[in-house]
Write a protein that holds these residues in place. Structure first.
Motif, PDB file in Angstrom:
ATOM      1  N   LEU A 112     -24.102 -11.874  38.766  1.00  0.00           N
ATOM      2  CA  LEU A 112     -22.827 -11.796  38.044  1.00  0.00           C
ATOM      3  C   LEU A 112     -21.712 -11.195  38.892  1.00  0.00           C
ATOM      4  O   LEU A 112     -20.553 -11.205  38.482  1.00  0.00           O
ATOM      5  N   SER A 113     -22.040 -10.682  40.064  1.00  0.00           N
ATOM      6  CA  SER A 113     -21.042  -9.974  40.872  1.00  0.00           C
ATOM      7  C   SER A 113     -19.933 -10.889  41.384  1.00  0.00           C
ATOM      8  O   SER A 113     -18.870 -10.410  41.750  1.00  0.00           O
ATOM      9  N   ARG A 114     -20.148 -12.171  41.393  1.00  0.00           N
ATOM     10  CA  ARG A 114     -19.110 -13.073  41.910  1.00  0.00           C
ATOM     11  C   ARG A 114     -18.041 -13.415  40.867  1.00  0.00           C
ATOM     12  O   ARG A 114     -17.045 -14.044  41.175  1.00  0.00           O
ATOM     13  N   TYR A 115     -18.247 -12.988  39.615  1.00  0.00           N
ATOM     14  CA  TYR A 115     -17.292 -13.309  38.556  1.00  0.00           C
ATOM     15  C   TYR A 115     -16.353 -12.146  38.283  1.00  0.00           C
ATOM     16  O   TYR A 115     -16.718 -10.985  38.392  1.00  0.00           O
ATOM     17  N   GLU A 116     -15.142 -12.473  37.884  1.00  0.00           N
ATOM     18  CA  GLU A 116     -14.132 -11.486  37.511  1.00  0.00           C
ATOM     19  C   GLU A 116     -14.447 -10.970  36.102  1.00  0.00           C
ATOM     20  O   GLU A 116     -14.942 -11.718  35.256  1.00  0.00           O
ATOM     21  N   VAL A 117     -14.132  -9.700  35.853  1.00  0.00           N
ATOM     22  CA  VAL A 117     -14.294  -9.123  34.517  1.00  0.00           C
ATOM     23  C   VAL A 117     -12.936  -9.220  33.818  1.00  0.00           C
ATOM     24  O   VAL A 117     -11.903  -8.841  34.383  1.00  0.00           O
ATOM     25  N   ALA A 118     -12.928  -9.729  32.601  1.00  0.00           N
ATOM     26  CA  ALA A 118     -11.690  -9.889  31.840  1.00  0.00           C
ATOM     27  C   ALA A 118     -11.043  -8.533  31.580  1.00  0.00           C
ATOM     28  O   ALA A 118     -11.724  -7.503  31.521  1.00  0.00           O
ATOM     29  N   SER A 119      -9.744  -8.527  31.376  1.00  0.00           N
ATOM     30  CA  SER A 119      -9.011  -7.295  31.067  1.00  0.00           C
ATOM     31  C   SER A 119      -9.002  -7.032  29.559  1.00  0.00           C
ATOM     32  O   SER A 119      -8.275  -6.174  29.082  1.00  0.00           O
ATOM     33  N   TYR A 120      -9.823  -7.760  28.832  1.00  0.00           N
ATOM     34  CA  TYR A 120      -9.905  -7.621  27.377  1.00  0.00           C
ATOM     35  C   TYR A 120     -11.362  -7.806  26.950  1.00  0.00           C
ATOM     36  O   TYR A 120     -12.203  -8.267  27.716  1.00  0.00           O
TER      37      TYR A 120
END
Length: 188
Positions: A112-120
């Motif tokens: 999962l480290s290659r994905y961005e984490v949403a700001s919400y």
């Protein structure tokens, strides 16, 4: 003979593994739940469920994830479930899911480290005899979480004075209520 037996076993395995073994009720529940979800979650993929993870950045934090979805555009979105009558996001909910967001940003597992984490994130509110509701809200950033952790530790050490809660309901659930001079519920 051995070849024939092997072929039969492969066909049976293919048939068993390729079938949807969920009951019709389970399939109906999942379809109903996906219909209530925001499109980005319904079209996304569930990648974490009921897992505990930790990180040391921005401070030592741990979070138990109810669910984390990977949206079609490649963002990880935390979803926390609450059972309640009121359909609103409390400050506690925002902090809890924001910690999940921070743990995802700084301590997510390899794939999962290659994905961005949403700001919400989303709060999934399950209400008795009413449809489930999903509420979207902004997550607190690392600096805000650091300040909250520092304040909490300062209160614990006696270096920082606690302040009165905005609502007596917040005091009623507090584990430190008996020792608190700012307990709004008790003072009223």
């Amino acid at each position: 003979m051995t070849l024939l037996l092997l072929i039969v076993l492969l066909v049976v395995a293919w048939w068993l593994l390729g079938r949807d073994h969920r009951s019709p009720a389970d399939r109906d529940y999942e379809a109903d739940e996906r219909n209530r979800m925001p499109a980005e979650l319904a079209d996304g993929k569930l990648v974490l469920s009921e897992q505990y993870r930790r990180t040391d950045v921005p401070r030592k934090l741990g979070a138990r994830f109810d669910q984390v979805f990977l949206t079609p555009d490649g963002r990880l979105v935390p979803v926390d479930t609450k059972r309640r009558r009121r359909t609103r996001v409390t400050p506690y909910d925002q902090i809890e899911v924001s910690v999940q967001g921070a743990v995802l940003r700084h301590g997510r597992p390899g794939p999962l480290s290659r994905y961005e984490v949403a700001s919400y994130g989303y709060l999934r509110i399950v209400r008795e005899s009413l449809p489930t509701v999903y509420l979207r809200f902004p997550l607190l950033g690392d600096c805000e979480l650091e300040a909250l952790v520092d304040r909490y530790q300062g209160i614990q050490s006696g270096e920082v004075e606690p302040r009165a809660a905005r609502s007596p309901a917040m005091c009623r659930k507090c584990a430190y209520r008996a020792d608190c001079s700012a307990d709004v519920a008790r003072l009223r």
